[in-house]
Design a protein around this motif. Structure first.
Motif, short mmCIF file in Angstrom:
data_model
loop_
_atom_site.label_atom_id
_atom_site.label_comp_id
_atom_site.label_asym_id
_atom_site.label_seq_id
_atom_site.Cartn_x
_atom_site.Cartn_y
_atom_site.Cartn_z
N GLY A 133 0.81 -1.21 0.00
CA GLY A 133 0.00 0.00 0.00
C GLY A 133 0.84 1.26 0.00
O GLY A 133 1.88 1.33 -0.63
N ALA A 134 0.37 2.25 0.77
CA ALA A 134 0.98 3.58 0.76
C ALA A 134 2.28 3.64 1.55
O ALA A 134 2.99 4.62 1.48
CB ALA A 134 0.00 4.59 1.35
N THR A 135 2.59 2.62 2.29
CA THR A 135 3.76 2.70 3.16
C THR A 135 5.04 2.45 2.41
O THR A 135 5.07 1.81 1.37
CB THR A 135 3.65 1.68 4.30
OG1 THR A 135 3.65 0.38 3.74
CG2 THR A 135 2.41 1.89 5.12
N ASP A 136 6.12 2.96 2.97
CA ASP A 136 7.43 2.66 2.41
C ASP A 136 8.21 1.73 3.33
O ASP A 136 9.39 1.52 3.15
CB ASP A 136 8.21 3.94 2.12
CG ASP A 136 8.48 4.78 3.37
OD1 ASP A 136 8.07 4.37 4.46
OD2 ASP A 136 9.08 5.84 3.23
N ALA A 137 7.53 1.21 4.34
CA ALA A 137 8.19 0.31 5.27
C ALA A 137 7.13 -0.52 6.00
O ALA A 137 5.95 -0.19 5.97
CB ALA A 137 9.00 1.10 6.28
N ALA A 138 7.57 -1.58 6.63
CA ALA A 138 6.70 -2.37 7.49
C ALA A 138 7.47 -2.64 8.78
O ALA A 138 8.69 -2.67 8.79
CB ALA A 138 6.31 -3.68 6.82
N ALA A 139 6.74 -2.80 9.88
CA ALA A 139 7.39 -2.99 11.17
C ALA A 139 6.64 -4.02 12.00
O ALA A 139 5.43 -4.16 11.90
CB ALA A 139 7.41 -1.67 11.93
N TYR A 140 7.40 -4.71 12.83
CA TYR A 140 6.85 -5.60 13.82
C TYR A 140 6.98 -4.89 15.16
O TYR A 140 7.95 -4.17 15.40
CB TYR A 140 7.61 -6.93 13.83
CG TYR A 140 7.08 -7.89 14.88
CD1 TYR A 140 5.84 -8.48 14.73
CD2 TYR A 140 7.82 -8.17 16.01
CE1 TYR A 140 5.34 -9.33 15.70
CE2 TYR A 140 7.33 -9.02 16.98
CZ TYR A 140 6.09 -9.60 16.82
OH TYR A 140 5.60 -10.44 17.78
N THR A 141 6.02 -5.08 16.05
CA THR A 141 6.03 -4.36 17.32
C THR A 141 5.80 -5.29 18.50
O THR A 141 5.23 -6.36 18.35
CB THR A 141 4.93 -3.27 17.31
OG1 THR A 141 4.93 -2.59 18.56
CG2 THR A 141 3.55 -3.84 17.05
N TRP A 142 6.23 -4.84 19.67
CA TRP A 142 5.98 -5.56 20.91
C TRP A 142 4.58 -5.28 21.44
O TRP A 142 4.14 -5.92 22.38
CB TRP A 142 7.00 -5.17 21.97
CG TRP A 142 8.39 -5.62 21.71
CD1 TRP A 142 8.81 -6.49 20.75
CD2 TRP A 142 9.55 -5.23 22.41
NE1 TRP A 142 10.17 -6.66 20.82
CE2 TRP A 142 10.65 -5.89 21.83
CE3 TRP A 142 9.79 -4.38 23.48
CZ2 TRP A 142 11.95 -5.73 22.28
CZ3 TRP A 142 11.08 -4.22 23.93
CH2 TRP A 142 12.15 -4.89 23.34
N ILE A 143 3.90 -4.33 20.87
CA ILE A 143 2.55 -3.99 21.31
C ILE A 143 1.64 -5.19 20.99
O ILE A 143 1.71 -5.75 19.90
CB ILE A 143 2.05 -2.72 20.60
CG1 ILE A 143 2.95 -1.54 20.99
CG2 ILE A 143 0.59 -2.44 20.93
CD1 ILE A 143 2.72 -0.30 20.15
N PRO A 144 0.79 -5.59 21.92
CA PRO A 144 -0.09 -6.73 21.67
C PRO A 144 -0.93 -6.55 20.41
O PRO A 144 -1.48 -5.48 20.16
CB PRO A 144 -0.97 -6.79 22.92
CG PRO A 144 -0.16 -6.16 23.98
CD PRO A 144 0.62 -5.07 23.28
N ARG A 145 -1.02 -7.61 19.66
CA ARG A 145 -1.70 -7.60 18.37
C ARG A 145 -3.15 -7.14 18.46
O ARG A 145 -3.64 -6.44 17.58
CB ARG A 145 -1.62 -9.00 17.76
CG ARG A 145 -2.06 -9.07 16.34
CD ARG A 145 -1.81 -10.46 15.78
NE ARG A 145 -2.07 -10.46 14.36
CZ ARG A 145 -1.48 -11.26 13.51
NH1 ARG A 145 -0.60 -12.15 13.93
NH2 ARG A 145 -1.76 -11.19 12.24
N LYS A 146 -3.85 -7.48 19.55
CA LYS A 146 -5.26 -7.10 19.63
C LYS A 146 -5.44 -5.59 19.70
O LYS A 146 -6.50 -5.09 19.36
CB LYS A 146 -5.96 -7.80 20.79
CG LYS A 146 -5.55 -7.39 22.18
CD LYS A 146 -6.37 -8.21 23.15
CE LYS A 146 -6.06 -7.97 24.58
NZ LYS A 146 -6.89 -8.80 25.44
N LEU A 147 -4.41 -4.86 20.08
CA LEU A 147 -4.50 -3.40 20.07
C LEU A 147 -4.23 -2.84 18.68
O LEU A 147 -5.02 -2.09 18.14
CB LEU A 147 -3.54 -2.79 21.09
CG LEU A 147 -3.48 -1.26 21.13
CD1 LEU A 147 -4.85 -0.65 21.40
CD2 LEU A 147 -2.48 -0.78 22.18
#
Length: 189
Positions: A133-147
């Motif tokens: 899509g519109a992004t120029d990057a993707a990231a993985y986070t420690w924030i819980p997925r349900k949020l």
């Protein structure tokens, strides 16, 4: 500002003063100020487990307080980039990021912001998926997925990078407010 948008400041305690300055400006959404946030992630040997646990727990507590109450939650953070003021806007919703990209492109001052899609690694994989899509990057986070993956509320993380360490200055706070204003406008677009 609308009551269905929440600005969260102070997840990391060292960022609270910056968040206070940004949130004190006119037209800001409702604010949830976390006065006793967690330390920034530590990167040393053996620190990853503690940092991940602290992040997971504070975000699970946040989720319990906001789930179903807001349409949009903006999680404000502060970083350092000696090359100059900039930002990253993180969200799982590629359509929302596309609206942000369009709004930011129309500004005469061209706010220096990079759009980053939050994504989960493929099952069992340790790498982050390719951006879409519109992004120029993707990231993985420690924030819980349900949020970050949910719709009620839509989660948007904002990392504002300042050219100097500290709580920032008037131009830094205005930059943060302008970004938040554009993000809020994308909800009603």
């Amino acid at each position: 500002m609308r009551g269905d948008i929440l600005l969260v400041t102070g997840i990391h305690r060292v960022e609270l003063a910056f968040g206070d300055h940004v949130a004190s400006g006119p037209g800001m959404p409702q604010v949830m100020r976390i006065p006793h946030g967690i330390a920034r992630p530590r990167r040393g040997p053996g620190d990853a487990f503690l940092s991940r646990t602290q992040h997971r727990e504070i975000y699970l507590q946040l989720y319990q307080q906001i789930a179903g109450r807001y349409r949009l939650v903006i999680d404000l953070h502060q970083g350092l980039d000696e090359a100059g003021r900039s930002a990253e806007i993180f969200c799982n919703d590629s359509q929302f990021l596309a609206r942000c990209e369009a709004r930011l492109a129309c500004r005469s001052d061209r706010l220096n912001a990079r759009l980053v899609r939050i994504a989960a690694p493929a099952s069992g994989a340790e790498t982050t998926p390719e951006p879409r899509g519109a992004t120029d990057a993707a990231a993985y986070t420690w924030i819980p997925r349900k949020l970050w993956e949910g719709r009620a509320p839509l989660y948007v993380g904002v990392e504002v990078y300042l050219p100097r360490d500290g709580e920032g200055e008037d131009d830094d706070w205005s930059f943060g407010r302008d970004l938040i204003g554009e993000i809020c406008a994308c909800v009603s677009d």
